[in-house]
Design a protein around this motif. Structure first.
Motif, PDB file in Angstrom:
ATOM      1  N   ALA A  77      33.022 -57.331  70.456  1.00  0.00           N
ATOM      2  CA  ALA A  77      34.374 -56.975  70.891  1.00  0.00           C
ATOM      3  C   ALA A  77      35.285 -56.736  69.690  1.00  0.00           C
ATOM      4  CB  ALA A  77      34.952 -58.080  71.779  1.00  0.00           C
ATOM      5  N   VAL A  78      35.143 -57.574  68.659  1.00  0.00           N
ATOM      6  CA  VAL A  78      35.936 -57.391  67.448  1.00  0.00           C
ATOM      7  C   VAL A  78      35.623 -56.036  66.817  1.00  0.00           C
ATOM      8  CG1 VAL A  78      36.244 -58.191  65.070  1.00  0.00           C
ATOM      9  CG2 VAL A  78      36.239 -59.836  66.945  1.00  0.00           C
ATOM     10  N   ARG A  79      34.341 -55.693  66.744  1.00  0.00           N
ATOM     11  CA  ARG A  79      33.936 -54.421  66.152  1.00  0.00           C
ATOM     12  C   ARG A  79      34.536 -53.241  66.914  1.00  0.00           C
ATOM     13  NH1 ARG A  79      29.089 -55.114  66.786  1.00  0.00           N
ATOM     14  NH2 ARG A  79      28.596 -56.086  64.781  1.00  0.00           N
ATOM     15  N   GLU A  80      34.498 -53.314  68.245  1.00  0.00           N
ATOM     16  CA  GLU A  80      35.042 -52.228  69.062  1.00  0.00           C
ATOM     17  C   GLU A  80      36.548 -52.095  68.869  1.00  0.00           C
ATOM     18  OE1 GLU A  80      33.934 -52.800  73.082  1.00  0.00           O
ATOM     19  OE2 GLU A  80      31.773 -52.599  72.716  1.00  0.00           O
ATOM     20  N   ARG A  81      37.243 -53.256  68.793  1.00  0.00           N
ATOM     21  CA  ARG A  81      38.694 -53.195  68.616  1.00  0.00           C
ATOM     22  C   ARG A  81      39.056 -52.574  67.270  1.00  0.00           C
ATOM     23  NH1 ARG A  81      38.578 -58.284  71.286  1.00  0.00           N
ATOM     24  NH2 ARG A  81      38.594 -59.412  69.313  1.00  0.00           N
ATOM     25  N   ILE A  82      38.324 -52.935  66.229  1.00  0.00           N
ATOM     26  CA  ILE A  82      38.593 -52.373  64.907  1.00  0.00           C
ATOM     27  C   ILE A  82      38.324 -50.877  64.892  1.00  0.00           C
ATOM     28  CG2 ILE A  82      37.875 -52.377  62.484  1.00  0.00           C
ATOM     29  CD1 ILE A  82      39.606 -54.755  63.302  1.00  0.00           C
ATOM     30  N   GLN A  83      37.232 -50.458  65.525  1.00  0.00           N
ATOM     31  CA  GLN A  83      36.879 -49.037  65.529  1.00  0.00           C
ATOM     32  C   GLN A  83      37.854 -48.202  66.338  1.00  0.00           C
ATOM     33  OE1 GLN A  83      32.818 -49.126  66.909  1.00  0.00           O
ATOM     34  NE2 GLN A  83      31.987 -49.513  64.847  1.00  0.00           N
TER      35      GLN A  83
END
Length: 320
Positions: A77-83
């Motif tokens: 989820a963190v990766r998706e939010r950053i992207q």
């Protein structure tokens, strides 16, 4: 303990076998076994009971399985939010530009911005040079391209380019061709202003900047202008000189719009003695900080201007 080790652990537990997990992970079984033993050592707990049939999780292993799945889900989820975060500047920028220049410059600028900064939305106000100045002073535009205005109170101005003014029209009987001087550099021929002023002229009214430049030159030389048609509409002016009703003064940026390739008697000549020119400056509000999106637009205006000039698509001079 890292995320990769936790993924290995989950794969072993769900496969129920080190060998099957190693195959699905494309990892050598000894390396996978070493990773699981390292994880057990770090946690100080045995995670699997091993037998000839495979592995089964211990209570510690079951607890880690629940926690590890939650941790990996949070990491994804963190990766998706950053992207999903905006890449580069984002925002809306309004550009005010004189309509003759807008047809040449704004297309390349908008296309370049769409490619390099798609999150910047550009709105264009193309109008008379006087109205462009007013839009900047009224704060209706973030960036303005001003004509023959090197400085103006309340605005921060930087030079963009200067261009020559030309005379163009149909020379049906060859009279104008006899007045032209060829140039050593092979560019368009020249015609003296005094001679151009005596041609039948199709001009806009005195509230337009090009007409003002022509009137000032005529006043300095003490010559009159032979104006046979005067209209404010640029389309009407273009229709008049393209049908042969007279000649007009036009800046270099609009030569492509002014041309009439179907007519062999079409004349384009640079005005000389004195040479008439039109200079542009980029303007922003002096008391307002230029944000990142606006700066990108300004930089793109400068870059595309430079490209057009260096490619010979705009006969203009860049600032030193």
């Amino acid at each position: 303990m890292d995320l990769r080790t936790l993924r290995y652990f989950i794969a072993v537990l769900e496969a129920g076998s080190l060998s099957r997990a190693a195959g699905s992970l494309y990892v050598a079984q000894p390396a996978l076994t070493a990773q699981i033993k390292k994880l057990e050592a770090e946690l100080g707990a045995r995670l699997f009971d091993r037998s000839h049939a495979g592995v089964t999780p211990t209570p510690a292993g079951l607890q880690l399985y629940e926690d590890a799945r939650r941790l990996l889900s949070d990491a994804d989820a963190v990766r998706e939010r950053i992207q999903r975060l905006p890449q580069g500047p984002e925002g809306s920028v309004t550009v005010a530009a004189p309509f003759l220049l807008a047809s040449l410059l704004l297309g390349p600028v908008l296309a370049a911005l769409k490619s390099s900064h798609p999150r910047i939305r550009v709105f264009v106000l193309d109008d008379l040079s006087l109205m462009v100045r007013k839009a900047m002073l009224d704060r209706r535009a973030d960036v303005g391209i001003l004509v023959d205005t090197p400085q103006l109170d309340g605005l921060r101005c930087t030079p963009l380019a200067c261009e020559s003014i030309f005379v163009c029209g149909h020379d049906a009987d060859g009279t104008v061709a006899a007045l032209l001087r060829t140039r050593a550099d092979g560019a368009e021929p020249e015609i003296d202003f005094a001679q151009a002023a005596r041609l039948p002229l199709v001009l806009q009214s005195r509230r337009f900047s090009i007409r003002q430049t022509v009137e000032e030159a005529a006043s300095r030389l003490g010559v009159g202008l032979n104006v046979v048609h005067e209209h404010d509409s640029a389309r009407v002016i273009r229709s008049l000189y393209q049908c042969g009703a007279g000649f007009t003064f036009t800046p270099a940026c609009s030569l492509a719009d002014s041309a009439h390739p179907q007519r062999k008697d079409w004349v384009v000549a640079r005005v000389a003695a004195p040479q008439l020119q039109r200079c542009y400056t980029l303007a922003t509000a002096a008391d307002r900080v230029v944000d990142a999106a606006t700066q990108v637009v300004i930089d793109t205006l400068v870059q595309e201007t430079r490209k057009l000039v260096l490619a010979g698509l705009w006969q203009a001079r860049l600032p030193d």
